[in-house]
Write a protein that holds these residues in place. Structure first.
Motif, PDB file in Angstrom:
ATOM      1  N   VAL A   1      -6.903  -4.945   5.077  1.00 15.93           N
ATOM      2  CA  VAL A   1      -6.536  -4.328   4.058  1.00 15.93           C
ATOM      3  C   VAL A   1      -5.074  -5.539   3.263  1.00 15.93           C
ATOM      4  CG1 VAL A   1      -5.101  -2.682   5.203  1.00 15.93           C
ATOM      5  CG2 VAL A   1      -5.244  -2.548   2.269  1.00 15.93           C
TER       6      VAL A   1
ATOM      7  N   TRP B   1      -5.135  -0.694  -3.510  1.00 18.48           N
ATOM      8  CA  TRP B   1      -4.980  -1.535  -2.530  1.00 18.48           C
ATOM      9  C   TRP B   1      -6.187  -2.763  -2.737  1.00 18.48           C
ATOM     10  CZ3 TRP B   1      -5.774   2.632   1.973  1.00 18.48           C
ATOM     11  CH2 TRP B   1      -4.509   3.906   1.598  1.00 18.48           C
TER      12      TRP B   1
ATOM     13  N   VAL C   1       0.724  -1.079  -0.037  1.00 17.40           N
ATOM     14  CA  VAL C   1       0.226   0.381   0.008  1.00 17.40           C
ATOM     15  C   VAL C   1       0.747   1.089   0.155  1.00 17.40           C
ATOM     16  CG1 VAL C   1      -2.123  -0.898   1.088  1.00 17.40           C
ATOM     17  CG2 VAL C   1      -0.159  -0.371   2.235  1.00 17.40           C
TER      18      VAL C   1
ATOM     19  N   HIS D   1      -5.420   4.429  -3.321  1.00 14.84           N
ATOM     20  CA  HIS D   1      -5.745   4.049  -2.695  1.00 14.84           C
ATOM     21  C   HIS D   1      -6.432   2.753  -3.580  1.00 14.84           C
ATOM     22  CE1 HIS D   1      -8.109   7.873  -3.000  1.00 14.84           C
ATOM     23  NE2 HIS D   1      -9.646   6.450  -2.856  1.00 14.84           N
TER      24      HIS D   1
ATOM     25  N   HIS E   1      -4.995   2.462   5.207  1.00 11.72           N
ATOM     26  CA  HIS E   1      -4.839   1.426   5.835  1.00 11.72           C
ATOM     27  C   HIS E   1      -4.114   1.179   6.639  1.00 11.72           C
ATOM     28  CE1 HIS E   1      -0.778   3.514   5.150  1.00 11.72           C
ATOM     29  NE2 HIS E   1      -0.177   3.594   3.848  1.00 11.72           N
TER      30      HIS E   1
END
Length: 270
Positions: free
Chosen positions: A142, A135, A110, A132, A216
């Motif tokens: 995540v 991700w 990430v 993002h 995250h």
């Protein structure tokens, strides 16, 4: 001009932190030279540093402070988030040119990050997020990892002929704060209940990562060095408070986590 990072656009995000130092002048000089922060204000024994007018760090001088025990509850690292991968490339070139000591470097899927330790033992992360939208999520969790960092690739992302590193750029923020705690499950419960944070990743029983709005992580909590740690003792160097911005806060609030770390909440003014 860069955009404000996603980390700072969520309902709750990190605003700034406070450190207590035995030598605030020396510590502030480090954050100016290495992290690229600028001095914004002085008030008695407190030096405020930030980026493009945004306060990020307050350092309070206390020559009589006791050096904190790294096995106690406290700060694992403060993570300074740069707006783009190219900004991280500029910082890496700056670090190489100035022989800045780096403790480690990792690709977290990430994000891409480098790690340092300031002169009084406080951990620092300098990082840039990947978009993002890229991700990977497994339900509410995540996907993160600790892999080798592609330093040449990051440096190559700096456009040819673009300006070199001239300090932390506009829209640099503290993306997350990682804490040393005695019991991550207890930290998880506290941040879930007090801030409505989601638990987005866990490393067994030794670390937990929590966030607001699909980031995250805004807060990490681990017991890698501090299993079973109790409340922090007063009069120590290191972390004194963490300030969070909240879209729903009407006025400043102050509370303490289970280890006595002061967590402030202020209305969201990004």
């Amino acid at each position: 001009m860069s955009e404000l990072p996603f980390a700072a656009t969520t309902p709750v995000s990190v605003s700034r932190i406070g450190l207590k130092a035995k030598n605030a002048e020396n510590l502030a000089a480090y954050y100016r030279a290495v992290v690229g922060l600028e001095e914004l204000a002085r008030d008695g024994s407190v030096i405020t540093l930030g980026a493009s007018g945004r306060p990020l760090l307050e350092i309070e001088n206390d020559a009589a402070a006791r050096q904190e025990d790294p096995r106690s509850a406290g700060l694992f690292h403060t993570a300074f988030l740069l707006p783009s991968r190219a900004d991280l490339g500029r910082w890496i070139k700056h670090a190489i040119a100035n022989n800045i000591a780096v403790d480690g470097a990792s690709d977290h899927l990430v994000s891409e990050a480098l790690y340092l330790t300031d002169p009084e033992g406080n951990g620092i992360e300098i990082y840039a997020d990947r978009p993002h939208e890229s991700w990977k999520w497994n339900g509410a969790q995540v996907e993160m990892a600790t892999a080798a960092l592609d330093i040449p690739g990051i440096v190559a992302s700096v456009p040819a002929g673009s300006p070199e590193w001239k300090g932390a750029p506009e829209n640099s923020v503290i993306g997350h704060v990682h804490l040393r705690v005695g019991k991550p499950a207890e930290a998880e419960d506290w941040w879930n209940s007090e801030f409505g944070f989601d638990t987005v990743a866990q490393y067994g029983s030794s670390a937990v990562f929590l966030s607001s709005g699909g980031y995250h992580h805004h807060i990490g909590a681990n017991s890698w060095q501090s299993p079973g740690a109790g409340k922090r003792e007063s009069g120590q160097t290191g972390l004194t408070w963490v300030e969070m911005r909240s879209a729903t806060a009407k006025a400043e609030e102050t509370r303490e986590d289970p280890w006595g770390t002061v967590i402030r909440t202020v209305p969201n003014k990004v």
